[in-house]
Design an enzyme around this catalytic site. Structure first.
Site, short mmCIF file in Angstrom:
data_model
loop_
_atom_site.label_atom_id
_atom_site.label_comp_id
_atom_site.label_asym_id
_atom_site.label_seq_id
_atom_site.Cartn_x
_atom_site.Cartn_y
_atom_site.Cartn_z
N LEU A 1 0.77 -1.04 -0.09
CA LEU A 1 0.11 -0.06 -0.11
C LEU A 1 0.67 1.20 0.01
CD1 LEU A 1 -3.05 0.63 2.17
CD2 LEU A 1 -1.66 2.37 1.73
N HIS B 1 7.57 1.72 11.53
CA HIS B 1 7.97 3.10 11.04
C HIS B 1 7.10 4.10 11.13
CE1 HIS B 1 9.22 6.14 7.97
NE2 HIS B 1 10.33 5.69 7.96
#
Length: 338
Positions: free
Chosen positions: A127, A231
């Site tokens: 994505l 992240h």
């Protein structure tokens, strides 16, 4: 502006390549390499072209486009059965408890064990939303459209589904986890290993990675503190996965230490709550906000819209969604509440 998800075509190569250059590394499913992306699109085309419903080693690529301008602003992928072309490796974080009667002391040590536990699962991944389009719920549309695709092609997906989140990458584009663990054995930095994996697969891990568990306490502090941590840009994605019913169960990526989330496919909220219905009206002006999709395989389209169910199980949708999807009265659509 109106956006919709559709099947990727070979002509989307340059769109994917331009987005791949914006990922910033650590994004194995979208390498900035035209040859690798071409192979990905070719594989996706074969998956879309296969008409039988048996589960196989398929990869689907979807594209988010602006229907008014034709601009491509995002992409996402679905893999129906990972670990078929090459082993699907993960680290599993577990605990070893040992007790000494002489010292009257119990010691618990965390271990990272190289496993292929998740082979055969389906995966949602790849994505990416263009930085210029990160508003208006488009990330949610990208993510959840995949679950409608699964619901509409359920027999082609496994009973367990996973999602890998990118781990922590430092300012140099390196990975503290890679530097503290695998990098010690391979003689290459994270960028080199990540790129090689994206282009050639991870068989080199099987060839060179020690098979013995790694004691977490023996890693440096920088590596330890990023194990299972997404992240910073992936925290919202992690929350979305949790809202869908995914959970972190101790599996982490072998390259950057990012968490791998898993769920039972039929228990994913957007799959469980997806409903199919025939359209009886395309002029709805007030209704429930929803994701609405139609079409099988390469005819798949998905967008935001309004819906209202009739007592007979039929559905009314708004005119804009009907136009975006190219559907009319009598056509079947699948939907799930936004």
């Amino acid at each position: 502006m109106t956006y919709r998800l559709r099947a990727a075509k070979p002509g989307d190569l340059e769109h994917l390549y331009e987005m791949a250059k914006l990922t910033g590394g650590g994004f194995t499913n979208l390498p900035a390499d035209r040859a690798a992306l071409t192979r990905k699109l070719e594989r996706a085309q074969k998956a879309f072209d296969r008409k039988d419903d048996a589960i196989g080693d398929d990869q689907f690529v979807l594209i988010l486009e602006n229907t008014e301008t034709g601009e491509v602003r995002g992409t996402c992928q679905l893999m129906t059965m990972v670990g078929q072309q090459w082993p699907f490796y993960s680290y599993r974080l577990n605990t070893l408890t040992q007790h000494s009667q002489e010292l009257d002391r119990t010691v618990r040590a965390e271990l990272l064990s190289l496993v292929t536990d998740l082979e055969g699962s389906s995966e949602v991944g790849g994505l990416f939303l263009h930085p210029a389009a990160r508003a208006g719920g488009l990330g949610l549309l990208l993510a959840r459209s995949r679950y409608l695709f699964v619901a509409m092609h359920r027999k082609r997906f496994a009973d367990r589904i996973l999602a890998e989140l990118r781990g922590v990458i430092d300012d140099r584009g390196g990975s503290p986890f890679w530097d503290g663990v695998a990098g010690r054995f391979f003689g290459m930095n994270f960028q080199e290993a990540d790129y090689f994996n994206a282009i050639n697969g991870n068989q080199f891990i099987a060839d060179l990675m020690p098979k013995h568990p790694v004691y977490v306490a023996m890693l440096n502090s920088e590596a330890r503190k990023v194990i299972g941590v997404p992240h910073p840009t992936g925290r919202a994605a992690m929350r979305m996965l949790e809202n869908e019913g995914f959970a972190a169960e101790g599996y982490v990526d072998i390259f950057d230490g990012g968490p791998t989330m898993t769920a039972r496919t039929d228990q994913v909220k957007s799959i469980r709550e997806a409903k199919a219905a025939a359209i009886t009206s395309t002029t709805l002006e007030k209704g429930e906000k929803a994701l609405i999709a139609t079409g099988r395989l390469d005819a798949f389209r998905c967008c935001y819209g309004l819906r209202e169910f009739g007592e007979d199980g039929s559905i009314s949708i708004d005119a804009n969604a009907a136009e975006t999807l190219g559907v009319g009265i009598g056509d079947e659509v699948w939907s799930v509440a936004r």
